[in-house]
Write a protein that holds these residues in place. Sequence first.
Motif, short mmCIF file in Angstrom:
data_model
loop_
_atom_site.label_atom_id
_atom_site.label_comp_id
_atom_site.label_asym_id
_atom_site.label_seq_id
_atom_site.Cartn_x
_atom_site.Cartn_y
_atom_site.Cartn_z
N PHE A 46 0.84 -1.19 0.00
CA PHE A 46 0.00 0.00 0.00
C PHE A 46 0.88 1.25 0.00
N ALA A 47 0.52 2.20 -0.83
CA ALA A 47 1.23 3.48 -0.87
C ALA A 47 0.22 4.58 -1.16
N GLN A 48 0.37 5.74 -0.46
CA GLN A 48 -0.55 6.85 -0.66
C GLN A 48 0.21 8.17 -0.52
N LEU A 49 -0.10 9.10 -1.42
CA LEU A 49 0.52 10.42 -1.39
C LEU A 49 -0.52 11.44 -1.82
N LEU A 50 -0.74 12.48 -1.00
CA LEU A 50 -1.69 13.54 -1.30
C LEU A 50 -0.95 14.87 -1.38
N LEU A 51 -1.12 15.58 -2.49
CA LEU A 51 -0.55 16.91 -2.67
C LEU A 51 -1.69 17.89 -2.97
N ILE A 52 -1.79 18.96 -2.18
CA ILE A 52 -2.79 20.01 -2.40
C ILE A 52 -2.05 21.27 -2.82
N ASN A 53 -2.38 21.76 -3.99
CA ASN A 53 -1.68 22.91 -4.57
C ASN A 53 -0.16 22.72 -4.51
N LYS A 74 3.85 22.57 -5.34
CA LYS A 74 4.80 23.44 -6.04
C LYS A 74 5.10 22.85 -7.41
N VAL A 75 5.51 23.69 -8.32
CA VAL A 75 5.85 23.24 -9.66
C VAL A 75 7.00 22.23 -9.57
N GLY A 76 6.79 21.07 -10.19
CA GLY A 76 7.81 20.04 -10.17
C GLY A 76 7.82 19.18 -8.92
N ALA A 77 6.83 19.37 -8.02
CA ALA A 77 6.84 18.64 -6.75
C ALA A 77 6.25 17.23 -6.87
N GLY A 78 5.63 16.91 -7.99
CA GLY A 78 5.06 15.58 -8.16
C GLY A 78 3.56 15.62 -8.31
N GLU A 79 2.90 14.49 -8.07
CA GLU A 79 1.46 14.39 -8.20
C GLU A 79 0.93 13.35 -7.24
N ASN A 80 -0.40 13.39 -7.03
CA ASN A 80 -1.03 12.46 -6.10
C ASN A 80 -0.81 11.01 -6.53
N GLN A 103 -2.81 0.96 -9.31
CA GLN A 103 -2.33 2.27 -8.89
C GLN A 103 -3.04 3.36 -9.69
N ARG A 104 -3.11 4.54 -9.07
CA ARG A 104 -3.65 5.71 -9.77
C ARG A 104 -2.73 6.89 -9.49
N LEU A 105 -2.31 7.57 -10.55
CA LEU A 105 -1.44 8.73 -10.45
C LEU A 105 -2.19 9.98 -10.87
#
Length: 356
Positions: A43-50, A52-58, A90-92
């Motif tokens: 299991f892996a989870q990552l949440l990014l809200i707004n 920074k440019v180049g910081a990745g994605e959910n 997985q979902r990116l």
Amino acid sequence: MKTKFLLLLGLFAFGPQLFAQDDKKPEEKKEGWTYDAGIGLDFAQLLLINPKVGAGENKIAFGGSTTMGADYKKGRLKWENNFSLNFGVQRLGASSNPFQKAIDELRLSSFADYKIVKDKPWGYALDLTFLSQLTPNYEGNTLSYQEGMASRSPRSKFFSPATVTISPSISYKPDDHLSVLISPASLKSIIVADDSIAAIANADASAGVHGTPYGGTDRAAFISRWGVRPTGMTADSVLYANHSMQLGATMKILYKNKFFLNAEKKPRLGVKTSLTLFSDYLHNPQNIDVEWLTTTDLYIFKGLSISLNTIVFYDHDVQVQLDRDNDPDTGVNGYESTGRRVSITESLLIKYNFLF
């Protein structure tokens, strides 16, 4: 990857001589049924809200591995049955993006061995294997159809394809760890039950996308080449069939053991590996199909282990996906084309093993 491959090769070749230990002699093992199972989770989870440019994605990804075994032993008869399922998605990016398939393999195997003479290593054996997938797979490696895709039909799903192998054999089993099977008359069939998938050709149109019969417009020539009758025709009037039949010779080597016993006679390392080689008498017998499966468990405590699973696969009739130039310009499935190559799958899981 090369280092891991060479390490596993060394364990397969020299493990029995260097490390073989067992806290029970073969004659002390109980007769009747024994059962075991293992469950591994990923299991892996990552949440990014707004971000920074180049910081990745959910990201969200989950899956795992499940194995179950049921073995029977009585007198000169030993019957081993195994089930395994490796599955992950997985979902990116945005939540509106579809889930993609990370791994999907369903495997069943049954192996019966009857010794010709008690306390001798030689016997008669029958080995059965079944391999398929669990869920559909569409363009872009997605689990469902998305608007704009070239085809509404999946490229694979349960029983499309499925590989079934039946091998009556002579067995050599000197102990409870090593088995060698030799079958001079082994039957192997690739089945694609879905007509729309069977009608898809591989990149050079030499066969179906999963290695089933495909090509030409003449029925007699089709039967002569493939040894089976065509199921139907594509929209372009090309013949195809839902299954291939192969008759050939099989050699299978199985080894399993537990090493480095502690003061309580509990192992710290477990290895289970099987190497299968198959040659089709009827079609290019010089091309050897290879399947090598290895599971290495590093036991932590009370059934909990870190499990490394590898699969090495080659079949001349089954093309695999390729990225030919290692650049980011790839096709809808993440790869630019298909071709004949060795396919390697590796997964690392935390797994819990138990007996019942």
